[in-house]
Design a protein around this motif. Structure first.
Motif, PDB file in Angstrom:
ATOM      1  N   ASP A   1       0.809  -1.223   0.000  1.00  0.00           N
ATOM      2  CA  ASP A   1       0.000   0.000   0.000  1.00  0.00           C
ATOM      3  C   ASP A   1       0.840   1.269   0.000  1.00  0.00           C
ATOM      4  O   ASP A   1       0.358   2.353   0.315  1.00  0.00           O
ATOM      5  CB  ASP A   1      -0.956  -0.005   1.202  1.00  0.00           C
ATOM      6  N   LYS A   2       2.121   1.118  -0.356  1.00  0.00           N
ATOM      7  CA  LYS A   2       2.969   2.320  -0.351  1.00  0.00           C
ATOM      8  C   LYS A   2       2.784   3.105  -1.648  1.00  0.00           C
ATOM      9  O   LYS A   2       2.615   2.519  -2.711  1.00  0.00           O
ATOM     10  CB  LYS A   2       4.434   1.921  -0.185  1.00  0.00           C
ATOM     11  N   ASP A   3       2.885   4.413  -1.520  1.00  0.00           N
ATOM     12  CA  ASP A   3       2.746   5.263  -2.697  1.00  0.00           C
ATOM     13  C   ASP A   3       4.139   5.561  -3.254  1.00  0.00           C
ATOM     14  O   ASP A   3       4.655   6.662  -3.105  1.00  0.00           O
ATOM     15  CB  ASP A   3       2.010   6.550  -2.289  1.00  0.00           C
ATOM     16  N   GLU A   4       4.744   4.549  -3.848  1.00  0.00           N
ATOM     17  CA  GLU A   4       6.105   4.691  -4.363  1.00  0.00           C
ATOM     18  C   GLU A   4       6.304   3.675  -5.482  1.00  0.00           C
ATOM     19  O   GLU A   4       5.486   2.759  -5.637  1.00  0.00           O
ATOM     20  CB  GLU A   4       7.109   4.449  -3.227  1.00  0.00           C
ATOM     21  N   PRO A   5       7.356   3.848  -6.259  1.00  0.00           N
ATOM     22  CA  PRO A   5       7.573   2.907  -7.366  1.00  0.00           C
ATOM     23  C   PRO A   5       7.730   1.473  -6.851  1.00  0.00           C
ATOM     24  O   PRO A   5       8.170   1.254  -5.716  1.00  0.00           O
ATOM     25  CB  PRO A   5       8.882   3.388  -7.985  1.00  0.00           C
ATOM     26  N   TYR A   6       7.359   0.503  -7.657  1.00  0.00           N
ATOM     27  CA  TYR A   6       7.472  -0.900  -7.255  1.00  0.00           C
ATOM     28  C   TYR A   6       7.630  -1.758  -8.504  1.00  0.00           C
ATOM     29  O   TYR A   6       7.338  -1.325  -9.620  1.00  0.00           O
ATOM     30  CB  TYR A   6       6.225  -1.344  -6.468  1.00  0.00           C
ATOM     31  N   ILE A   7       8.118  -2.967  -8.279  1.00  0.00           N
ATOM     32  CA  ILE A   7       8.174  -3.981  -9.335  1.00  0.00           C
ATOM     33  C   ILE A   7       7.245  -5.105  -8.909  1.00  0.00           C
ATOM     34  O   ILE A   7       7.355  -5.605  -7.777  1.00  0.00           O
ATOM     35  CB  ILE A   7       9.612  -4.530  -9.503  1.00  0.00           C
ATOM     36  N   GLU A   8       6.331  -5.494  -9.790  1.00  0.00           N
ATOM     37  CA  GLU A   8       5.453  -6.623  -9.456  1.00  0.00           C
ATOM     38  C   GLU A   8       5.791  -7.810 -10.350  1.00  0.00           C
ATOM     39  O   GLU A   8       5.757  -7.712 -11.582  1.00  0.00           O
ATOM     40  CB  GLU A   8       3.975  -6.226  -9.630  1.00  0.00           C
ATOM     41  N   LEU A   9       6.119  -8.911  -9.713  1.00  0.00           N
ATOM     42  CA  LEU A   9       6.386 -10.155 -10.443  1.00  0.00           C
ATOM     43  C   LEU A   9       5.061 -10.898 -10.592  1.00  0.00           C
ATOM     44  O   LEU A   9       4.425 -11.246  -9.595  1.00  0.00           O
ATOM     45  CB  LEU A   9       7.402 -11.008  -9.682  1.00  0.00           C
ATOM     46  N   VAL A  10       4.642 -11.080 -11.831  1.00  0.00           N
ATOM     47  CA  VAL A  10       3.365 -11.734 -12.113  1.00  0.00           C
ATOM     48  C   VAL A  10       3.663 -13.094 -12.743  1.00  0.00           C
ATOM     49  O   VAL A  10       4.177 -13.175 -13.852  1.00  0.00           O
ATOM     50  CB  VAL A  10       2.524 -10.895 -13.097  1.00  0.00           C
ATOM     51  N   THR A  11       3.358 -14.152 -12.006  1.00  0.00           N
ATOM     52  CA  THR A  11       3.642 -15.498 -12.479  1.00  0.00           C
ATOM     53  C   THR A  11       2.341 -16.120 -12.960  1.00  0.00           C
ATOM     54  O   THR A  11       1.404 -16.250 -12.178  1.00  0.00           O
ATOM     55  CB  THR A  11       4.234 -16.349 -11.335  1.00  0.00           C
ATOM     56  N   SER A  12       2.310 -16.484 -14.237  1.00  0.00           N
ATOM     57  CA  SER A  12       1.047 -16.975 -14.782  1.00  0.00           C
ATOM     58  C   SER A  12       1.323 -17.981 -15.902  1.00  0.00           C
ATOM     59  O   SER A  12       1.997 -17.608 -16.861  1.00  0.00           O
ATOM     60  CB  SER A  12       0.226 -15.803 -15.316  1.00  0.00           C
ATOM     61  N   PRO A  13       0.838 -19.232 -15.796  1.00  0.00           N
ATOM     62  CA  PRO A  13       0.175 -19.820 -14.635  1.00  0.00           C
ATOM     63  C   PRO A  13       1.059 -19.701 -13.399  1.00  0.00           C
ATOM     64  O   PRO A  13       2.275 -19.807 -13.507  1.00  0.00           O
ATOM     65  CB  PRO A  13       0.014 -21.290 -15.035  1.00  0.00           C
ATOM     66  N   ASN A  14       0.406 -19.526 -12.262  1.00  0.00           N
ATOM     67  CA  ASN A  14       1.167 -19.248 -11.050  1.00  0.00           C
ATOM     68  C   ASN A  14       1.849 -20.493 -10.477  1.00  0.00           C
ATOM     69  O   ASN A  14       1.326 -21.595 -10.528  1.00  0.00           O
ATOM     70  CB  ASN A  14       0.232 -18.663  -9.981  1.00  0.00           C
ATOM     71  N   ASN A  15       3.031 -20.269  -9.964  1.00  0.00           N
ATOM     72  CA  ASN A  15       3.715 -21.237  -9.120  1.00  0.00           C
ATOM     73  C   ASN A  15       3.567 -20.676  -7.714  1.00  0.00           C
ATOM     74  O   ASN A  15       4.024 -19.560  -7.470  1.00  0.00           O
ATOM     75  CB  ASN A  15       5.185 -21.314  -9.537  1.00  0.00           C
ATOM     76  N   PRO A  16       2.903 -21.330  -6.804  1.00  0.00           N
ATOM     77  CA  PRO A  16       2.631 -22.767  -6.744  1.00  0.00           C
ATOM     78  C   PRO A  16       1.257 -23.236  -7.236  1.00  0.00           C
ATOM     79  O   PRO A  16       1.087 -24.426  -7.404  1.00  0.00           O
ATOM     80  CB  PRO A  16       2.714 -23.018  -5.228  1.00  0.00           C
ATOM     81  N   ASN A  17       0.288 -22.354  -7.443  1.00  0.00           N
ATOM     82  CA  ASN A  17      -1.082 -22.891  -7.522  1.00  0.00           C
ATOM     83  C   ASN A  17      -1.678 -23.029  -8.924  1.00  0.00           C
ATOM     84  O   ASN A  17      -2.845 -23.385  -9.070  1.00  0.00           O
ATOM     85  CB  ASN A  17      -2.022 -22.066  -6.604  1.00  0.00           C
ATOM     86  N   GLY A  18      -0.910 -22.722  -9.969  1.00  0.00           N
ATOM     87  CA  GLY A  18      -1.378 -22.989 -11.328  1.00  0.00           C
ATOM     88  C   GLY A  18      -2.418 -22.035 -11.878  1.00  0.00           C
ATOM     89  O   GLY A  18      -2.901 -22.204 -12.994  1.00  0.00           O
ATOM     90  N   VAL A  19      -2.745 -21.001 -11.102  1.00  0.00           N
ATOM     91  CA  VAL A  19      -3.804 -20.075 -11.513  1.00  0.00           C
ATOM     92  C   VAL A  19      -3.291 -19.085 -12.570  1.00  0.00           C
ATOM     93  O   VAL A  19      -2.174 -18.587 -12.475  1.00  0.00           O
ATOM     94  CB  VAL A  19      -4.331 -19.313 -10.263  1.00  0.00           C
ATOM     95  N   ILE A  20      -4.132 -18.823 -13.584  1.00  0.00           N
ATOM     96  CA  ILE A  20      -3.825 -17.778 -14.566  1.00  0.00           C
ATOM     97  C   ILE A  20      -4.174 -16.444 -13.924  1.00  0.00           C
ATOM     98  O   ILE A  20      -5.289 -16.264 -13.412  1.00  0.00           O
ATOM     99  CB  ILE A  20      -4.686 -17.984 -15.836  1.00  0.00           C
ATOM    100  N   GLN A  21      -3.223 -15.512 -13.903  1.00  0.00           N
ATOM    101  CA  GLN A  21      -3.477 -14.273 -13.178  1.00  0.00           C
ATOM    102  C   GLN A  21      -2.808 -13.072 -13.829  1.00  0.00           C
ATOM    103  O   GLN A  21      -1.882 -13.223 -14.633  1.00  0.00           O
ATOM    104  CB  GLN A  21      -3.013 -14.410 -11.723  1.00  0.00           C
ATOM    105  N   GLY A  22      -3.290 -11.908 -13.466  1.00  0.00           N
ATOM    106  CA  GLY A  22      -2.696 -10.662 -13.939  1.00  0.00           C
ATOM    107  C   GLY A  22      -2.103  -9.896 -12.770  1.00  0.00           C
ATOM    108  O   GLY A  22      -2.009 -10.424 -11.652  1.00  0.00           O
ATOM    109  N   SER A  23      -1.725  -8.651 -13.020  1.00  0.00           N
ATOM    110  CA  SER A  23      -1.147  -7.832 -11.948  1.00  0.00           C
ATOM    111  C   SER A  23      -2.235  -7.473 -10.943  1.00  0.00           C
ATOM    112  O   SER A  23      -3.415  -7.428 -11.290  1.00  0.00           O
ATOM    113  CB  SER A  23      -0.549  -6.562 -12.549  1.00  0.00           C
TER     114      SER A  23
END
Lengths: 417, 417
Positions: B168-190
């Motif tokens: 919840d910080k108001d600052e730059p960030y990097i988001e790693l989006v794993t899709s299908p996800n490891n560990p749970n195999g879910v297709i996901q976005g940011s």
């Protein structure tokens, strides 16, 4: 590592930017170099050994099937679970045959080249207990990649602190000792010698083609690489001999997190190559020419003779003096140093030796990069034969500074390539 | 990366400590596993593909001579000068054949596995202009290696900041989006979706054997790896498709300083493998069974059917629900998700699902490691056939908790291995 040469954009760019007479395609250039081509002796790309391996034909060929080496694991029994047992065996066998390092009682950690191992060792020596960044030093002129490695991601564990000779802080430190040294080929020991120091010995060039082997070393942490030993730089295989099992474990941890191990294909191939060399070491003067180090030493000796003659003629550069006629335990004979790089210093008023050479289409690395003076330059001696010949040819054409021509040329040459 | 599994000491140790019935030698164990052996499904070691590659015999064999690939350079014309042209071609060819990612207009950066690329991308996205550490986040459950990679050397450039949903910080960030996800195999976005965020898409599992291919992705930074695509984990070859040339350049710089490039042998071999798969993609239902993804999908489908039946029978675990019957552009047909891992949750009061499985000689990875709950566990579905069969056999013997037995066993099982 010591002599594994960082390729950086500014270095590489001139060599590829100028179509037609450049090092745009190393094969076509070096096997049939246009006489006006730029020759790139900035990197220590050890392609001089190609001639030996071509002669060996299929004797070192490895074949890898589609179904081979799928797993991450090489040997789960070994703390270094990604080290191929055949590579470990070949490393021990080669050091035994050459007599340059003791391996009994040492853990072997394999890395993706020895740069990877320098990264790993900095982590391993600092991650455990330090509240503050540990200083990393090396005696100037030091290998140009060390500062880049130490400061790459601004680690909170360690930081580059420059020339070991200037280090005067009363705090723990890591000293990287490169011997024979890159860039200048000098055999050297640690220089700080204070409490709280940890030494890492980078022995990339401690092989018989470069220097007399005077003893079998047994430092706590010793780094080696296939690149400079066998010429297989493309394989990216380095190894560390590590006395303390806990340090080895932390290096392994670093390999896990950064690359989850090391390429199996390269390990298996380099295992083959090292074992072939170790077996060939038993024969001296064989008509088949199977002794790799005889080949290497003979070629380096010839090149250094030629270089010295040229430098004597044009009187424009000096190179370091090396101890003469030492007994090499490997050759069982008196030999001399033939370093992988020529560390050349302009004799007269030219301030920038790299620029001078660039004006003659020779790319080399400025002394500045090694924590030294731009009056120095490092030139690779381990490239292909035709590259070396072209280098010598151009060097012979550089005229004395007395008429001022070369000085002007050096100052202007920044714009030439 | 996503599913490349960190091997760490504590995980590996139990599997090798207990002689006689352990995973001490994977070959002997998995080809002829003693019935009381510990089976290690903690790592996602993709050995299930061995059967396919064995069947292909010599059709993908590479031969490397002693004189091949000595130089550091693969192609000095390419900013990624250590990328083998054949590998680049095969990567583009395979993505084209599968239709999972756009490659036109993208730079390709090769790494020593995709862990190396995650390390490189963090450097590339933060080294240029940031005065402060940039937060690195990923939606929980996230790949267990991300926190380790981000915090390994306490970089001043970036730091791990945990679950993207809590950020919840108001600052730059990097988001790693794993899709299908490891560990749970879910297709996901940011999930953060705020200004100043940079997305990195880890698409290690976006291949037809694991999930329906519903579109050809074109994110700014996309990571892939041979390990999970072809099963060649031992080769340590990953690649990034990168839209911004400056980001690609800084990733290349990272590769230079950390490992001076990537093993040529592995690149050439993986190039062969990827091209073979791309060529085989043109045939569906061929009697030779040359279509790698048909093999992979068929085996995964079978395993998931078996797993679901067992879980239905013993009523002790739940697994995620995946969207049913999507159109896969690759197969041109309706297919379903068959993730590389089963993300299992104990249904009843057992707090530590990993311990429960350990009590049955099954090593798996605790949900805790993924920023989730120890009631979850991640189990590899991509091991060898006999390992999988043994897993199913043991799972079928785990009785309902109603009588309290399993609960006691789970709480005590920490001492068993």
């Amino acid at each position: 590592m010591g002599g594994i040469d960082q390729v950086n954009e500014t270095r590489l760019a001139p060599a590829v930017a100028n179509e037609g007479n450049t090092v745009e395609n190393r094969d076509s250039v070096t096997k049939n170099i246009p006489t006006d081509a730029i020759i790139n002796l900035d990197h220590g790309d050890p392609t001089m050994y190609e001639a030996f391996w071509e002669k060996m034909g299929d004797r070192c060929t490895v074949e890898i099937k589609g179904c081979d080496s799928l797993s991450y694991f090489s040997n789960p029994k070994n703390p270094c679970w990604f080290l191929e047992p055949k590579l470990e065996e070949a490393i021990r066998s080669l050091h035994g045959a050459v007599g340059n390092a003791v391996t009994d009682g040492y853990s072997i950690v394999v890395g993706t080249g020895s740069s990877h191992l320098v990264n790993a060792v900095l982590y391993a020596l600092t991650s455990n207990h330090q509240p503050n960044q540990i200083s990393v030093v090396s005696a100037a002129p030091y290998y140009s990649a060390y500062p880049e490695i130490a400061d790459l991601v601004r680690s909170g564990l360690y930081k580059w602190a420059g020339d070991a000779r200037q280090f005067d802080k009363d705090e723990p430190y890591i000293e990287l000792v490169t011997s024979p040294n890159n860039p200048n080929g000098v055999i050297q020991g640690s220089v700080v010698n204070r409490d709280g120091g940890i030494l890492v010995h980078d022995l990339a060039y401690y092989w018989p083609q470069y220097t007399p082997i005077t003893s079998s070393l047994e430092f706590n942490i010793m780094l080696f690489t296939a690149s400079k030993c066998t010429g297989h730089a493309g394989s990216r295989i380095g190894w560390a001999l590590v006395k303390d099992k806990e340090v080895a474990k932390r290096m392994i941890k670093f390999m896990e997190v950064t690359t989850i191990g090391v390429s199996k294909e390269s390990q298996l191939r380099v295992a083959n190559i090292l074992q072939f060399i170790a077996d060939g070491c038993k024969q001296f003067g064989s008509p088949q020419g199977d002794n790799f180090f005889e080949f290497g030493q003979s070629l380096m000796k010839k090149r250094w003779q030629i270089l010295r003659e040229i430098l004597k003629e044009n009187q424009m550069f000096t190179i370091p003096k090396y101890p003469l006629d030492q007994h090499c335990n490997f050759f069982g004979d008196i030999t001399n140093a033939h370093p992988a790089f020529a560390w050349m210093k302009c004799k007269e008023e030219i301030e920038d030796c790299e620029k001078l050479l660039r004006g003659h289409q020779i790319l080399a690395r400025s002394g500045r990069r090694f924590g030294s003076d731009p009056g120095f330059v490092r030139v690779s001696m381990v490239g292909r034969e035709d590259e070396f010949n072209l280098f010598i040819d151009r060097l012979s054409k550089i005229q004395s500074f007395n008429n001022g021509d070369e000085k002007d040329k050096a100052n202007a040459s920044g714009n030439l390539v």
